[in-house]
Design an enzyme around this catalytic site. Structure first.
Site: not given
Length: 327
Positions: A200, A225, A280, A283, A306, A315
């Site tokens: 990120r 995050k 983003h 990513r 994740h 993603y």
């Protein structure tokens, strides 16, 4: 004794007891005010420690919960800036002026429908989740006698379709040239590093030299995050970028702030004539390339951080032509 008075066109009953907050409620008819006061006084006489849930809810506004959560709980969270921003927005909405006994599923359903006319479903989902968390805190942590959490009873907006934006080869070349022309050479290194590591933006900017092991080809992310640290394996290209940054005497691998990076990114997109591309998305690009290299879901999740494979799938956008060789 209860005090009954005429107030703003209604009959208001006021009960004052030691070690209790004032009990106050208004009625159209004086007789109703007298009956209510008698019931409350009888309850207090038989159960001195018991407070009337209906009164407590009617005397506490939703904004009181919002303010308490914003000032006491949110500052302890890593994502407090976004949460505080949502709470401040709620405080400006008329829903915050409602008393707790007026908070029903219908109230929040109408709020949902109104907001969906103004913003996207993802933003509304975040707002409803924030409201639900605050109401849960009131019920389970603050002894507020809400009968239930009304937000849990309403239908949530459907998740927006995941972005499937992939970089075209010419776009990377255009960004590199645009960054050089604009004098933002540092941008190109950051863009490539983001794709190579699937990190990120915030994780990249917070990276420190003490967290980089060139020998092991590992970068340690202390703040992420989801609140847990993780180690990210570095490709040869990522290591080369870090080596150049170190040779140039940078105090940290990427020594610039979010504002500077955002400005350089936006200028490069304008110069390169690229539309609908977010930082983003790099990513997304990085995660998709990891899968195209043949890595398994657990392996990619270890790199990307994740914890939910369903989220990871949002993603991942593989190109069909890159899979032809495998079949």
């Amino acid at each position: 004794m209860a005090y009954i008075r005429k107030h703003r066109g209604k009959w208001q009953a006021i009960i004052r007891r030691k070690n209790h907050p004032n009990f106050t409620k208004s009625f159209v008819k004086k007789r109703d005010a007298q009956l209510w006061a008698h019931c409350i006084e009888s309850e207090l006489d038989t159960s001195p420690e018991k407070r009337s849930p209906s009164f407590q809810l009617s005397q506490t506004r939703f904004q009181d919960l919002l303010l308490r959560y914003r000032d006491e709980i949110s500052p302890m969270k890593k994502s407090h800036r976004q949460e505080v921003s949502r709470i401040n927005m709620l405080l400006r909405d008329k829903i915050s002026a409602l008393s707790l006994d007026q908070l029903t599923s219908g109230v929040f359903a109408r709020y949902r429908d109104q907001r969906l006319k103004q913003v996207g479903p993802q933003i509304v989902l975040h707002e409803l989740n924030t409201i639900s968390v605050i109401l849960n805190a009131a019920i389970f942590d603050w002894d507020i006698p809400l009968p239930d959490n009304p937000v849990k009873k309403i239908r949530k907006p459907s998740q927006p379709q995941a972005r499937d934006r992939r970089l075209e080869p010419w776009e990377l070349d255009a960004i590199e040239r645009a960054a050089a022309v604009n004098g933002d050479d540092f941008l190109w290194s950051t863009v490539v590093f983001a794709i190579e590591t699937a990190m990120r933006r915030g994780e990249i900017l917070k990276l420190e030299w003490r967290d980089v092991s060139v020998e092991r080809r590992i970068a340690l992310l202390r703040e992420t995050k989801n609140g847990t640290s993780r180690e990210v394996p570095l490709t040869a290209c990522a290591v080369d970028i870090l080596a150049r940054q170190f040779e140039e005497g940078c105090l940290c691998p990427f020594p610039y702030g979010l504002g500077k990076l955002r400005l350089a990114w936006e200028r490069a997109l304008v110069k390169a004539k690229i539309s609908d591309l977010r930082f983003h998305d790099l990513r997304h690009e990085g995660v998709s390339r990891l899968f195209e290299k043949g890595l398994s879901i657990p392996e990619v999740a270890l790199i990307s951080g994740h914890k939910d494979f369903r989220v990871l799938s949002r993603y991942t956008h593989l190109r069909a032509e890159n899979l032809v060789g495998k079949i």
